[in-house]
Design an enzyme around this catalytic site. Structure first.
Site, short mmCIF file in Angstrom:
data_model
loop_
_atom_site.label_atom_id
_atom_site.label_comp_id
_atom_site.label_asym_id
_atom_site.label_seq_id
_atom_site.Cartn_x
_atom_site.Cartn_y
_atom_site.Cartn_z
N SER A 87 0.75 -1.46 -0.05
CA SER A 87 0.00 0.11 -0.16
C SER A 87 1.01 1.53 0.11
CB SER A 87 -0.75 0.06 1.12
OG SER A 87 -1.63 1.31 1.37
N LYS A 112 2.41 -2.72 6.44
CA LYS A 112 2.67 -2.36 5.00
C LYS A 112 4.07 -2.15 5.03
CE LYS A 112 -1.27 -3.75 3.43
NZ LYS A 112 -1.22 -5.21 2.59
N TYR A 120 -1.52 -0.30 10.71
CA TYR A 120 -1.64 -0.52 9.22
C TYR A 120 -0.50 -0.21 8.49
CZ TYR A 120 -3.55 -1.21 4.38
OH TYR A 120 -3.69 -1.56 3.17
#
Length: 240
Positions: free
Chosen positions: A132, A149, A145
């Protein structure tokens, strides 16, 4: 080629489903993995040639059991991911552990299983990890998150280093907001979406096909000398 698709996100819509269908249309033998049987049933109904495997990839032992007889795999797409938005000061141990178990540990584990087979056969292969833009840019309420990533990006590079001598290429794609069904729901408010699109030089979010086409390129022989990269599919967001 025989294609192994590792999916934890819903197969009803999104990047995972679209990639599985695109690979099947290219003539690949696709195995799709997710933890939700109804999603697999829907996918197989649309494309009967896809082989379904239902398992929670966050469960190490269950994944071993489910994939032990998976057969010859030439290509792998790691698309499993979850997120739970929390302000940094409110992040809980449980949310951290769950996110890293899916977003990072499952990528490592499934890649180990597949890469061991690739190495033993001596025929090489290609692995694509779906990361991402959040791996390289701080986003509010995305602490865990973003960190997960970021770990995927660095894991990708280590995998490329260690698996390269066996002619196994490993790369990552790093999309911006993608207009999946969930993307449309989350970003339908024009005021909210404008704050993000105003930071993208192309002035729009990515479509599912933009990400799928990039994955297909990295899996294919057209990218034979590309190894260890994190490729933004973000309209220039990270460049600016």
């Amino acid at each position: 080629y025989s294609i192994f698709m590792c999916l934890l996100m819903s197969c009803i819509s999104g990047i995972g489903r679209a990639t599985a269908l695109a690979l099947a249309r290219c003539g690949a033998n696709v195995t799709a993995v997710t933890r939700t049987q109804t999603d697999l049933d829907s996918l197989v109904q649309e494309c009967p040639s896809i082989s379904p495997v239902c398992v929670d990839l966050a469960d190490w032992d269950a994944t071993d059991a489910a994939l032990q007889n998976i057969g010859t795999i030439d290509l792998l797409v790691n698309n499993a991911a979850r997120t739970s938005l929390q302000p940094f000061l409110e992040v809980t141990q449980d949310q951290f552990d769950q996110t890293f178990s899916v977003n990072v540990k499952s990528v490592l584990h499934v890649s180990q299983i597949v890469a061991r087979g690739m190495k033993a056969r001596g025929s090489g292969g290609s692995i694509v990890n779906v990361s991402s833009q959040a791996s390289q840019c701080a986003l509010r309420d995305h602490a865990v998150y973003c960190a997960s990533k970021g770990a995927v990006d660095t894991l990708t590079k280590v995998m490329a280093l260690e698996l390269g001598p066996f002619q196994i290429r490993v790369n990552a794609v790093n999309p911006t907001v993608v207009m999946t069904e969930m993307g449309h729901l989350a970003w339908s408010d024009p005021e909210k979406s404008k704050k993000m699109t105003s930071r993208i030089p192309l002035g729009r979010f990515a479509e599912v096909e933009d990400v799928v086409n990039t994955i297909l390129f990295l899996l294919s022989d057209k990218s034979n000398m590309i190894n260890g990269i994190t490729l933004p599919v973000d309209g220039g967001f990270l460049a600016c």
